[in-house]
Design an enzyme around this catalytic site. Sequence first.
Site, PDB file in Angstrom:
ATOM      1  N   ASP A 114       0.838  -1.200   0.000  1.00  0.00           N
ATOM      2  CA  ASP A 114       0.000   0.000   0.000  1.00  0.00           C
ATOM      3  C   ASP A 114       0.869   1.245   0.000  1.00  0.00           C
ATOM      4  O   ASP A 114       2.100   1.158   0.163  1.00  0.00           O
ATOM      5  CB  ASP A 114      -0.980  -0.006   1.186  1.00  0.00           C
ATOM      6  CG  ASP A 114      -0.331  -0.400   2.514  1.00  0.00           C
ATOM      7  OD1 ASP A 114       0.910  -0.378   2.602  1.00  0.00           O
ATOM      8  OD2 ASP A 114      -1.067  -0.719   3.453  1.00  0.00           O
ATOM      9  N   ASN A 137      -8.226  -2.950  13.968  1.00  0.00           N
ATOM     10  CA  ASN A 137      -9.626  -3.117  13.532  1.00  0.00           C
ATOM     11  C   ASN A 137      -9.771  -4.289  12.550  1.00  0.00           C
ATOM     12  O   ASN A 137     -10.833  -4.478  11.964  1.00  0.00           O
ATOM     13  CB  ASN A 137     -10.149  -1.821  12.894  1.00  0.00           C
ATOM     14  CG  ASN A 137      -9.392  -1.442  11.633  1.00  0.00           C
ATOM     15  OD1 ASN A 137      -8.455  -2.142  11.227  1.00  0.00           O
ATOM     16  ND2 ASN A 137      -9.781  -0.342  11.004  1.00  0.00           N
ATOM     17  N   HIS A 163      -7.962  -4.689   9.755  1.00  0.00           N
ATOM     18  CA  HIS A 163      -7.615  -4.403   8.355  1.00  0.00           C
ATOM     19  C   HIS A 163      -6.317  -5.111   7.962  1.00  0.00           C
ATOM     20  O   HIS A 163      -5.477  -5.415   8.815  1.00  0.00           O
ATOM     21  CB  HIS A 163      -7.537  -2.886   8.086  1.00  0.00           C
ATOM     22  CG  HIS A 163      -6.316  -2.196   8.605  1.00  0.00           C
ATOM     23  ND1 HIS A 163      -6.298  -0.847   8.901  1.00  0.00           N
ATOM     24  CD2 HIS A 163      -5.060  -2.613   8.881  1.00  0.00           C
ATOM     25  CE1 HIS A 163      -5.105  -0.495   9.315  1.00  0.00           C
ATOM     26  NE2 HIS A 163      -4.325  -1.551   9.313  1.00  0.00           N
ATOM     27  N   GLU A 199     -10.013  -1.784   4.802  1.00  0.00           N
ATOM     28  CA  GLU A 199     -10.638  -1.511   6.090  1.00  0.00           C
ATOM     29  C   GLU A 199     -11.918  -2.342   6.239  1.00  0.00           C
ATOM     30  O   GLU A 199     -12.429  -2.886   5.245  1.00  0.00           O
ATOM     31  CB  GLU A 199     -10.987  -0.012   6.172  1.00  0.00           C
ATOM     32  CG  GLU A 199      -9.794   0.921   6.023  1.00  0.00           C
ATOM     33  CD  GLU A 199      -8.858   0.922   7.239  1.00  0.00           C
ATOM     34  OE1 GLU A 199      -9.174   0.255   8.249  1.00  0.00           O
ATOM     35  OE2 GLU A 199      -7.820   1.579   7.170  1.00  0.00           O
TER      36      GLU A 199
HETATM   37  P1  PGA Z   1       1.712  -1.736  12.533  1.00  0.00           P
HETATM   38  O1  PGA Z   1       0.613  -1.626  11.411  1.00  0.00           O
HETATM   39  O2  PGA Z   1       2.650  -2.825  12.134  1.00  0.00           O
HETATM   40  O3  PGA Z   1       2.377  -0.391  12.538  1.00  0.00           O
HETATM   41  O4  PGA Z   1       1.013  -2.032  13.819  1.00  0.00           O
HETATM   42  C1  PGA Z   1       0.030  -2.790  10.915  1.00  0.00           C
HETATM   43  C2  PGA Z   1      -1.190  -2.434  10.105  1.00  0.00           C
HETATM   44  O5  PGA Z   1      -1.891  -1.474  10.463  1.00  0.00           O
HETATM   45  O6  PGA Z   1      -1.456  -3.134   9.122  1.00  0.00           O
END
Ligand code: PGA
Length: 232
Positions: free
Chosen positions: A68, A132, A134, A139
């Site tokens: 992404d 959440n 995702h 999302e």
């Molecule tokens: P993080 O993000 O590794 O910074 O916790 C993971 C994500 O939100 O996919």
Amino acid sequence: MVSSLKWVKQDSAKVVGNYAVNLIKACIEKKPDAVIAFPTGKTPLPMYEALRACTNIPWEETHLFQLDEYCLPSSGEMAFESFHAYLQRELLPVANGQFYPLSSYIQNPQQYDAELKRLGGLDMVILGIGTNGHIAFNEPGTDVDSQTRCVSLSESTRLANFGDAPGANLPTHAVTMGMSTILSAKEILLLATGTSKKEITERCLRSTDSPSHQYPASWLKTHHHVTIITDF
Ligand code: PGA
């Protein structure tokens, strides 16, 4: 539903990173021109550190994709870095394969999927998970058939990623590989470390509930080759 997820519990985030590196190395040794999508965020940092320390991975023929990317103004001061800049710092110093910056596809995201198709598809995707549920910027509510596309960032993701950074110039949109793009990969690694990820990872992937749009990561239960590497 019978799920074929493989769970691997390690003692620390560092060992989670080492374990992921061994799987990436095995993938590239088996297929030197492997097509791999890489994540950003805090979770994979130990993995990138271990990758940079691993000097015997034959990266030359690999194809390196981004999961992404933020949609950023092309000029102006940023309060944070792009995911391309993150990968330039964490991955690209050691991985000298062909890199495909997602920022070049922001006007035409479906072309990213076309590029993957041209190369024979993703051999491996490495993922984190949001609190959440995702994965990448897919999302809650995301269609399982979604492809690489532009999305608006949810409030919880903006909060998790930017915290109390000054509001001006913070991105509101991103481009993300879609759920179907991710699920089309031959192999998926999901890294989840820290107590804040325990509940959501188990809810999405350990429960016997059917996969649901409410928890995008739960669709991984429908894939035949997923390894979940955790420190809990
Ligand atoms: P993080 O993000 O590794 O910074 O916790 C993971 C994500 O939100 O996919």
